[in-house]
Design an enzyme around this catalytic site. Structure first.
Site, mmCIF file in Angstrom:
data_model
loop_
_atom_site.group_PDB
_atom_site.id
_atom_site.type_symbol
_atom_site.label_atom_id
_atom_site.label_comp_id
_atom_site.label_asym_id
_atom_site.label_seq_id
_atom_site.Cartn_x
_atom_site.Cartn_y
_atom_site.Cartn_z
ATOM 1 N N CYS A 186 -12.852 -0.078 8.667
ATOM 2 C CA CYS A 186 -12.018 -0.562 7.566
ATOM 3 C C CYS A 186 -12.083 0.388 6.380
ATOM 4 O O CYS A 186 -13.151 0.888 6.038
ATOM 5 C CB CYS A 186 -12.496 -1.935 7.096
ATOM 6 S SG CYS A 186 -12.460 -3.187 8.388
ATOM 7 N N SER A 187 -10.935 0.588 5.733
ATOM 8 C CA SER A 187 -10.922 1.369 4.499
ATOM 9 C C SER A 187 -11.638 0.572 3.412
ATOM 10 O O SER A 187 -11.995 -0.585 3.610
ATOM 11 C CB SER A 187 -9.495 1.684 4.080
ATOM 12 O OG SER A 187 -8.776 0.488 3.874
ATOM 13 N N CYS B 169 0.820 -1.222 0.000
ATOM 14 C CA CYS B 169 0.000 0.000 0.000
ATOM 15 C C CYS B 169 0.849 1.265 0.000
ATOM 16 O O CYS B 169 0.315 2.370 -0.104
ATOM 17 C CB CYS B 169 -0.949 0.003 1.195
ATOM 18 S SG CYS B 169 -1.708 -1.603 1.444
ATOM 19 N N HIS C 65 -9.343 3.573 -0.847
ATOM 20 C CA HIS C 65 -7.965 3.094 -0.745
ATOM 21 C C HIS C 65 -7.621 2.174 -1.917
ATOM 22 O O HIS C 65 -7.549 0.961 -1.761
ATOM 23 C CB HIS C 65 -7.802 2.379 0.613
ATOM 24 C CG HIS C 65 -6.419 1.905 0.904
ATOM 25 N ND1 HIS C 65 -5.285 2.485 0.373
ATOM 26 C CD2 HIS C 65 -5.966 0.892 1.695
ATOM 27 C CE1 HIS C 65 -4.213 1.840 0.829
ATOM 28 N NE2 HIS C 65 -4.595 0.867 1.614
ATOM 29 N N LYS D 290 -10.336 5.756 4.706
ATOM 30 C CA LYS D 290 -11.623 5.276 5.202
ATOM 31 C C LYS D 290 -12.793 5.753 4.343
ATOM 32 O O LYS D 290 -13.695 4.993 4.027
ATOM 33 C CB LYS D 290 -11.802 5.756 6.655
ATOM 34 C CG LYS D 290 -13.138 5.467 7.274
ATOM 35 C CD LYS D 290 -13.311 3.981 7.488
ATOM 36 C CE LYS D 290 -14.753 3.559 7.570
ATOM 37 N NZ LYS D 290 -15.377 3.373 6.245
#
Lengths: 159, 419
Positions: free
Chosen positions: B240-241, B91, B366, B362
């Site tokens: 969670c994103s 990421c 992402h 979020k």
């Protein structure tokens, strides 16, 4: 002495250990550093002169999670949002840590929305003991055909 | 050591809309971001000025069955036959592409480069996305134990709760804050506040003739396990994103060249990168990332600034616990103080140190390989007073920071920006 083209310890030695129901750490013969899971080169002094040492799979929970959206392998085993599974990081006797599934019943949530396994609370610091769960791995042959291999996974249970 | 031999300017920054786009692939998304980036450059720019492309992408190979994206995107930007490099650090892929672009200019190798990031994630079913992301964790020692990506951060969360008394409600507050910001960002995937999401769920239930949910407020809604279930305890759905398709681009050049393109360049004055053990069980601490601490130290030292000098930051909130850990790793607060800072609203848009004004991972989304550069896009806009809508902060931003983490912390890259 260490052969210059071969390491003394490979990842497979650790995995074979688990299949034979033994948890291995590695003891560096050069600097004495002890690591679990066993490494292939000492991460402290980079010496390849390591010896495998058997470790008791016993300790306390350092961190945990109860997983609802699992990996494909765990989804195939029947786990789901309705039937989560728990994974723990266990701190062993000498401070080294290892990850594994915590077994011992269904995961439910108490009135504070904190998890229980088989009705017992899962908490950081709780003592756990390891055991080896047998399973069959199906290996696809390079020229077709399938082979079955008996393997083991290290899992933990609340003490 | 630890110095940039030339001053680095950012003169353009743009991104695609983030979201789930079944009819768009990496090529389309990169094209959108590139055009958006070109439009942000004030004057005199010609794509022929671009000397090379640095492109962050985590795993188009697994997500789309297409590898080797850098020349594909370079072709789109009219760069063929110029050099095109793909960076992969999970990421942090495009944060690290940014760093490589900076190093190329600082070394004198290039005077002007395009840095991008792209990821197309939504073609695979959820289990496929989960497996692909989990392949950035340790396959043998973590993945085989059943650990997922949310699971890794969830375990850090459980350790944070045990060590610092952090509450599940503190995680919720981070999510609410980031959704409030994302609601103001037209590029965000979920540009809705948690309160608005709750209201639309109530309206939907009424319309369908189902019993009206009895949520008193957004916290009550977030406590409802049927509306906000645990993906990996203690991380719930709203911790969670998102799984996102998107791309982002910036143009970097030397200080001398920058004046040709704009009167208001943003300078990158510090860059730092660090690493951490692959499996989280091999770390001395489960509540801090040495990769982030070391990257931050490197960047602060290079920039000659301290954590207190940073006015706004985009931090890597792939999960709400990750924002709390970042707040301490970057030196903004002590680890035992981060939860209280969130409760006090210090990190909100009108707080003392706004974090993730874009909505963060979020709410903005992402697309893993695009995230690092998308963070720079937000900083570029905020520092030039060009953030869309009401999310522009109310003060002049002289100094800002981005923090981009790869995997469960195995990689981290930090950048510091000044006017």
């Amino acid at each position: 002495m260490v052969d210059i083209t071969n390491l003394k310890v490979y990842t497979k030695d650790f995995l074979d250990g688990i299949d034979n129901k033994v948890l291995y750490g590695s003891k560096c013969q050069a600097c004495g550093n002890f690591e679990v899971p066993a490494k292939v080169i000492c991460t402290k002094c980079q010496s390849p002169d390591l010896e495998l040492v058997e470790v008791k799979p016993e300790g306390k929970i350092a961190a945990f999670t109860c997983i609802g959206v699992g990996t494909t392998h765990f989804v195939q085993k029947g786990y789901s949002m309705k039937k989560p599974y728990c994974v723990v990081i266990v701190e062993l006797e000498n401070g080294q840590m290892i990850s594994g599934q915590l077994i011992g019943g269904d995961i439910t949530y108490d009135e504070n929305q904190d998890p229980l396994i088989g009705g017992k609370p899962i908490k950081v610091g709780a003592p756990v003991v390891g055991e080896y769960e047998e399973y069959i791995e199906v290996i696809e042959g390079k020229r077709g055909g399938r082979q079955e291999k008996k393997r083991c996974r290290l899992v933990f249970r609340l003490k | 050591m630890g110095k940039l031999m030339r001053k680095i300017a950012m003169v353009g920054a743009g991104m695609s809309k983030f979201g789930a786009f079944p009819d768009k692939n990496s090529r389309d998304l990169f094209g959108e971001a590139f055009i958006n980036c070109l439009q942000s450059i004030d004057k005199n720019f010609d794509v022929k000025d671009i000397e090379a492309l640095y492109l962050g992408n985590y795993s188009s190979d697994l997500f789309e069955g297409q590898g080797h994206l850098a020349p594909m995107c370079a072709e789109l930007a009219g760069l063929t036959p110029k050099p095109a490099l793909r960076t992969e650090n999970a990421c942090a892929s495009s944060g690290i592409a940014l760093r490589e672009g900076i190093l190329a200019i600082a070394s004198g190798m290039h005077d002007l480069v395009l840095v991008g990031g792209v990821e197309k994630m939504t073609d695979l079913p959820t289990a496929g996305v989960t497996d692909t992301l989990a392949s950035a964790a340790d396959r043998i020692f973590e993945f085989h134990a059943g650990v997922t990506f949310p699971g890794l951060y969830a375990m850090m969360g459980s350790a944070h709760m045990a060590k610092y008394g952090t509450k599940k409600e503190d995680f919720m507050l981070v999510g609410i804050k980031n959704h409030n910001n994302g609601a103001l960002n037209p590029f965000a995937q979920m540009n809705k506040s948690v309160a608005d999401i709750m209201k639309s769920k109530i309206a939907k239930a009424e319309k369908q003739g189902k019993p009206k949910p009895a949520w008193k407020d957004e916290m009550d809604f977030l406590h409802d396990l049927s509306a906000n279930p645990y993906i990996a305890y203690p991380m719930r759905l709203f911790d969670c994103s998102l799984v996102t398709d998107g791309a982002a681009c910036v143009v970097l050049c030397s200080e001398e060249l920058a004046k040709k393109f704009t009167d208001t360049p943003i300078y990158i004055v510090g860059t730092g990168q660090g690493s951490e053990t692959f499996a989280i069980h091999d770390r001395p601490s489960l509540t801090s990332l040495r990769s982030a601490r070391s990257a931050a130290q490197m960047a602060y030292k290079m920039a000659g600034v301290e954590p207190k000098d940073i006015q706004i930051a985009e931090v890597h909130d792939c999960f709400t616990i990750a924002e709390l850990i970042a707040m301490a790793d970057l030196g903004f607060w002590k680890p035992e103080e981060v939860a209280q800072a969130v409760r006090d609203g210090e990190t909100a848009l009108d707080g003392s140190k706004p974090l993730n004004t874009s909505g963060g991972l979020k709410s903005k989304g992402h697309p893993v390989g695009a995230t690092g550069v998308a963070q720079s896009v937000e900083i570029f806009k905020q520092m030039r007073g060009q953030a869309e809508g009401k999310r522009q902060v109310k003060f002049d931003v002289e100094c800002a920071l981005t923090h981009n983490v790869g995997g469960s912390g195995g990689s981290c890259v930090v950048h510091i920006y000044k006017k």
